[in-house]
Write a protein that holds these residues in place. Structure first.
Motif, PDB file in Angstrom:
ATOM      1  N   CYS A  68       0.997  -1.137  -0.037  1.00 19.51           N
ATOM      2  CA  CYS A  68       0.022  -0.104  -0.200  1.00 19.51           C
ATOM      3  C   CYS A  68       0.981   1.203  -0.030  1.00 19.51           C
ATOM      4  CB  CYS A  68      -0.935   0.098   1.265  1.00 19.51           C
ATOM      5  SG  CYS A  68      -1.884   1.547   1.379  1.00 19.51           S
ATOM      6  N   SER A  69       0.427   2.227  -0.859  1.00 18.17           N
ATOM      7  CA  SER A  69       1.418   3.324  -0.964  1.00 18.17           C
ATOM      8  C   SER A  69       0.714   4.557  -0.361  1.00 18.17           C
ATOM      9  CB  SER A  69       1.364   3.803  -2.521  1.00 18.17           C
ATOM     10  OG  SER A  69       0.280   4.038  -3.237  1.00 18.17           O
ATOM     11  N   GLY A  70      -0.186   4.209   0.455  1.00 19.94           N
ATOM     12  CA  GLY A  70      -0.825   5.460   1.271  1.00 19.94           C
ATOM     13  C   GLY A  70      -2.228   5.853   0.861  1.00 19.94           C
ATOM     14  N   ILE A  71      -2.496   6.902   1.402  1.00 23.68           N
ATOM     15  CA  ILE A  71      -3.798   7.365   1.211  1.00 23.68           C
ATOM     16  C   ILE A  71      -3.598   8.077  -0.420  1.00 23.68           C
ATOM     17  CG2 ILE A  71      -5.368   9.611   1.469  1.00 23.68           C
ATOM     18  CD1 ILE A  71      -5.680   7.416   3.580  1.00 23.68           C
ATOM     19  N   ASP A  72      -4.801   7.909  -1.226  1.00 19.22           N
ATOM     20  CA  ASP A  72      -4.779   8.436  -2.538  1.00 19.22           C
ATOM     21  C   ASP A  72      -4.901   9.902  -2.489  1.00 19.22           C
ATOM     22  OD1 ASP A  72      -6.018   9.439  -5.147  1.00 19.22           O
ATOM     23  OD2 ASP A  72      -6.274   7.208  -5.276  1.00 19.22           O
ATOM     24  N   LEU A  73      -3.744  10.524  -2.997  1.00 18.63           N
ATOM     25  CA  LEU A  73      -3.497  12.011  -2.851  1.00 18.63           C
ATOM     26  C   LEU A  73      -4.836  12.833  -3.662  1.00 18.63           C
ATOM     27  CD1 LEU A  73       0.319  12.372  -3.588  1.00 18.63           C
ATOM     28  CD2 LEU A  73      -1.167  12.365  -1.518  1.00 18.63           C
ATOM     29  N   THR A  74      -5.557  12.232  -4.488  1.00 19.03           N
ATOM     30  CA  THR A  74      -6.803  12.711  -5.308  1.00 19.03           C
ATOM     31  C   THR A  74      -7.817  12.657  -3.991  1.00 19.03           C
ATOM     32  OG1 THR A  74      -6.184  12.003  -7.438  1.00 19.03           O
ATOM     33  CG2 THR A  74      -8.240  12.528  -7.102  1.00 19.03           C
ATOM     34  N   SER A  75      -7.965  11.654  -3.296  1.00 15.66           N
ATOM     35  CA  SER A  75      -8.909  11.429  -2.296  1.00 15.66           C
ATOM     36  C   SER A  75      -8.720  12.569  -1.389  1.00 15.66           C
ATOM     37  CB  SER A  75      -8.911  10.166  -1.773  1.00 15.66           C
ATOM     38  OG  SER A  75      -9.439   9.191  -2.846  1.00 15.66           O
ATOM     39  N   LEU A  76      -7.306  12.607  -0.676  1.00 15.86           N
ATOM     40  CA  LEU A  76      -7.025  13.697   0.189  1.00 15.86           C
ATOM     41  C   LEU A  76      -7.404  15.177  -0.310  1.00 15.86           C
ATOM     42  CD1 LEU A  76      -5.555  13.690   2.901  1.00 15.86           C
ATOM     43  CD2 LEU A  76      -3.294  13.993   1.703  1.00 15.86           C
ATOM     44  N   SER A  77      -7.086  15.495  -1.522  1.00  9.80           N
ATOM     45  CA  SER A  77      -7.360  16.733  -2.074  1.00  9.80           C
ATOM     46  C   SER A  77      -8.821  17.099  -2.066  1.00  9.80           C
ATOM     47  CB  SER A  77      -6.761  16.940  -3.492  1.00  9.80           C
ATOM     48  OG  SER A  77      -7.230  18.014  -3.855  1.00  9.80           O
ATOM     49  N   SER A  78      -9.703  15.888  -2.222  1.00 10.69           N
ATOM     50  CA  SER A  78     -10.990  16.151  -2.328  1.00 10.69           C
ATOM     51  C   SER A  78     -11.557  16.219  -1.050  1.00 10.69           C
ATOM     52  CB  SER A  78     -11.576  14.685  -2.997  1.00 10.69           C
ATOM     53  OG  SER A  78     -13.274  14.755  -2.698  1.00 10.69           O
ATOM     54  N   ILE A  79     -11.114  15.398  -0.163  1.00  7.54           N
ATOM     55  CA  ILE A  79     -11.417  15.962   1.310  1.00  7.54           C
ATOM     56  C   ILE A  79     -11.133  17.177   1.860  1.00  7.54           C
ATOM     57  CG2 ILE A  79     -11.004  15.298   3.744  1.00  7.54           C
ATOM     58  CD1 ILE A  79     -10.420  12.336   2.714  1.00  7.54           C
ATOM     59  N   SER A  80     -10.135  17.592   1.409  1.00  2.97           N
ATOM     60  CA  SER A  80      -9.547  19.089   1.585  1.00  2.97           C
ATOM     61  C   SER A  80     -10.808  20.169   1.084  1.00  2.97           C
ATOM     62  CB  SER A  80      -8.258  19.324   1.286  1.00  2.97           C
ATOM     63  OG  SER A  80      -7.648  20.669   1.662  1.00  2.97           O
ATOM     64  N   THR A  81     -10.756  19.964  -0.244  1.00  4.11           N
ATOM     65  CA  THR A  81     -11.631  20.955  -0.886  1.00  4.11           C
ATOM     66  C   THR A  81     -13.066  20.929  -0.286  1.00  4.11           C
ATOM     67  OG1 THR A  81     -10.360  20.560  -3.027  1.00  4.11           O
ATOM     68  CG2 THR A  81     -12.675  21.309  -3.325  1.00  4.11           C
ATOM     69  N   GLN A  82     -13.831  19.724  -0.343  1.00  4.21           N
ATOM     70  CA  GLN A  82     -15.031  19.654   0.444  1.00  4.21           C
ATOM     71  C   GLN A  82     -15.190  20.478   1.689  1.00  4.21           C
ATOM     72  OE1 GLN A  82     -16.253  15.581   0.352  1.00  4.21           O
ATOM     73  NE2 GLN A  82     -16.143  15.345  -1.892  1.00  4.21           N
ATOM     74  N   SER A  83     -14.086  20.136   2.601  1.00 10.05           N
ATOM     75  CA  SER A  83     -14.015  20.531   3.962  1.00 10.05           C
ATOM     76  C   SER A  83     -13.868  22.365   4.029  1.00 10.05           C
ATOM     77  CB  SER A  83     -13.122  20.144   4.912  1.00 10.05           C
ATOM     78  OG  SER A  83     -13.434  18.684   4.790  1.00 10.05           O
ATOM     79  N   SER A  84     -13.461  22.754   2.876  1.00 11.46           N
ATOM     80  CA  SER A  84     -13.098  24.235   2.848  1.00 11.46           C
ATOM     81  C   SER A  84     -14.030  25.153   2.018  1.00 11.46           C
ATOM     82  CB  SER A  84     -11.542  24.332   2.496  1.00 11.46           C
ATOM     83  OG  SER A  84     -11.222  24.022   0.962  1.00 11.46           O
ATOM     84  N   SER A  85     -14.965  24.218   1.442  1.00  4.02           N
ATOM     85  CA  SER A  85     -15.814  24.962   0.566  1.00  4.02           C
ATOM     86  C   SER A  85     -16.776  25.928   1.160  1.00  4.02           C
ATOM     87  CB  SER A  85     -16.324  24.065  -0.474  1.00  4.02           C
ATOM     88  OG  SER A  85     -17.396  23.311   0.256  1.00  4.02           O
ATOM     89  N   GLY A  86     -17.297  25.634   2.435  1.00  2.00           N
ATOM     90  CA  GLY A  86     -18.257  26.333   2.825  1.00  2.00           C
ATOM     91  C   GLY A  86     -17.973  27.835   3.429  1.00  2.00           C
ATOM     92  N   ASN A  87     -18.863  28.667   3.866  1.00  2.00           N
ATOM     93  CA  ASN A  87     -18.432  29.895   4.556  1.00  2.00           C
ATOM     94  C   ASN A  87     -18.477  29.769   5.957  1.00  2.00           C
ATOM     95  OD1 ASN A  87     -18.540  31.193   1.805  1.00  2.00           O
ATOM     96  ND2 ASN A  87     -20.736  31.465   2.001  1.00  2.00           N
ATOM     97  N   ASP A  88     -19.077  28.730   6.511  1.00  2.07           N
ATOM     98  CA  ASP A  88     -19.098  28.518   8.053  1.00  2.07           C
ATOM     99  C   ASP A  88     -17.799  27.539   8.286  1.00  2.07           C
ATOM    100  OD1 ASP A  88     -19.410  27.832  10.617  1.00  2.07           O
ATOM    101  OD2 ASP A  88     -21.632  28.182  10.399  1.00  2.07           O
ATOM    102  N   ARG A  89     -16.836  28.380   9.047  1.00  5.39           N
ATOM    103  CA  ARG A  89     -15.540  27.369   9.506  1.00  5.39           C
ATOM    104  C   ARG A  89     -16.123  26.471  10.437  1.00  5.39           C
ATOM    105  NH1 ARG A  89      -9.943  28.336  10.202  1.00  5.39           N
ATOM    106  NH2 ARG A  89      -9.440  26.359  11.067  1.00  5.39           N
ATOM    107  N   GLY A  90     -17.038  26.670  11.547  1.00  2.99           N
ATOM    108  CA  GLY A  90     -17.285  25.595  12.164  1.00  2.99           C
ATOM    109  C   GLY A  90     -17.708  24.617  11.616  1.00  2.99           C
ATOM    110  N   ARG A  91     -18.902  24.579  10.781  1.00  4.58           N
ATOM    111  CA  ARG A  91     -19.645  23.629  10.049  1.00  4.58           C
ATOM    112  C   ARG A  91     -18.413  22.677   9.255  1.00  4.58           C
ATOM    113  NH1 ARG A  91     -23.455  26.807  11.581  1.00  4.58           N
ATOM    114  NH2 ARG A  91     -25.547  25.878  12.315  1.00  4.58           N
ATOM    115  N   SER A  92     -17.621  23.547   8.574  1.00  2.00           N
ATOM    116  CA  SER A  92     -16.571  22.901   7.698  1.00  2.00           C
ATOM    117  C   SER A  92     -15.796  22.034   8.417  1.00  2.00           C
ATOM    118  CB  SER A  92     -15.837  23.880   6.968  1.00  2.00           C
ATOM    119  OG  SER A  92     -16.446  24.623   5.888  1.00  2.00           O
ATOM    120  N   SER A  93     -15.551  22.511   9.728  1.00  2.00           N
ATOM    121  CA  SER A  93     -14.479  21.802  10.436  1.00  2.00           C
ATOM    122  C   SER A  93     -15.086  20.380  11.139  1.00  2.00           C
ATOM    123  CB  SER A  93     -13.989  22.695  11.866  1.00  2.00           C
ATOM    124  OG  SER A  93     -13.197  23.446  11.325  1.00  2.00           O
ATOM    125  N   GLU A  94     -16.617  20.682  11.383  1.00  2.00           N
ATOM    126  CA  GLU A  94     -17.200  19.610  12.017  1.00  2.00           C
ATOM    127  C   GLU A  94     -17.650  18.501  10.820  1.00  2.00           C
ATOM    128  OE1 GLU A  94     -20.453  16.983  13.217  1.00  2.00           O
ATOM    129  OE2 GLU A  94     -20.441  18.043  11.383  1.00  2.00           O
TER     130      GLU A  94
END
Length: 278
Positions: A68-94
């Motif tokens: 196993c070469s680790g977490i798929d970097l595309t998936s990691l980028s997708s998680i980061s993008t989804q979590s930072s797309s909202g305007n509410d920092r609290g809800r994005s962090s949750e």
């Protein structure tokens, strides 16, 4: 014989008479990087094997040239993008916290599986691969295996279990050094550290050796094997006195069984015991 179909995994029973099943990470063209689909499928596959009465031991391995070469970097980028797309920092962090907890649960499913899970590691075992193997009950590797806790090089803190499980396997100081440097280390060093129990000369030797070991475990009392796993996992979290109390309670429920009678009869008759499925 191939079992259920998954996008990222394959379940194989190589011998119809065997109680050893193979759970194979099956994305060789991506060096078995862990995608978001993997984290959905992996606990489901483990649960199906846990509930299957024909299964006594599970061997976890990787298809192709690497474990196993680790977490798929595309998936990691997708998680980061989804979590930072909202305007509410609290809800994005949750939302991000829930995603991390879900991925953690997928790895912890190895420990929650009653059946022993043996890691057979060849080639690369990096990042999320280390998360996987530290949750396994026994680990073996081939001489070509190499390891790296790579997360700090990606500017993240390893969050799927390595930092929690590795110190009790290799010691706190060794775990700290490996995690902070993210350096690559060999199968031989992994053996010296206690991360793996044995290094086999080749991938073929690894496959054959691990199957032999797994078959040996599979021939033992399933009540004793699953109980031993459960008690050892519990012992990490409690004092010796509490651990002794836990195993006393466990054995008061499980000790008097047909397996005990069969084991004693087989010893006296100098034959192999034959235990009922669990």
């Amino acid at each position: 014989m191939t079992m259920e179909s998954y996008k990222t995994l394959e379940i194989v029973r190589k011998n119809s008479d065997s109680s050893v099943f193979h759970l194979i990470i099956n994305r060789p063209s991506h060096l078995n990087a862990l995608s978001l689909d993997f984290f959905i499928e992996f606990p489901k596959a483990l649960s199906s094997l846990d509930q299957n009465q024909d299964v006594s031991v599970i061997i976890l391995s990787g298809a192709g040239k690497h474990f196993c070469s680790g977490i798929d970097l595309t998936s990691l980028s997708s998680i980061s993008t989804q979590s930072s797309s909202g305007n509410d920092r609290g809800r994005s962090s949750e939302q991000l916290r829930r995603k991390i907890k879900s991925m953690q649960a997928a790895i912890t499913a190895i420990e929650q599986c009653r059946k022993p899970v043996i890691a057979a590691i060849h080639g690369a075992c990096i990042g999320g691969g280390v998360d996987l193997v530290t949750a396994c009950d026994i680990r073996y590797c081939s001489e070509d295996a190499f390891f790296s806790i790579k997360e700090v090089d990606l500017a993240i803190v390893a969050d799927l279990g390595t930092l929690q499980r590795l110190p009790s396997i290799v010691g706190y100081a060794n775990a700290m050094e490996l995690a902070l440097t993210a350096r690559r280390f060999s199968g031989g060093e992994a053996k010296e550290l206690g991360l793996v129990s044995r290094v086999f000369g080749s991938k073929s030797d690894l496959d054959n050796g691990v199957i032999t070991i797994a078959e040996g475990i599979g021939g033992k009392s399933p009540l004793a094997v699953t109980g031993t796993k459960a008690v050892l996992l519990r012992s990490r979290e409690v004092s010796v006195e509490q651990g002794l109390d836990y195993v006393a309670t466990w054995n008061s429920a499980m000790l008097i069984s047909n397996d005990l009678n069969e084991a004693v009869s087989a010893q006296l008759a100098k034959r192999k015991p034959r235990f009922a499925k669990l």
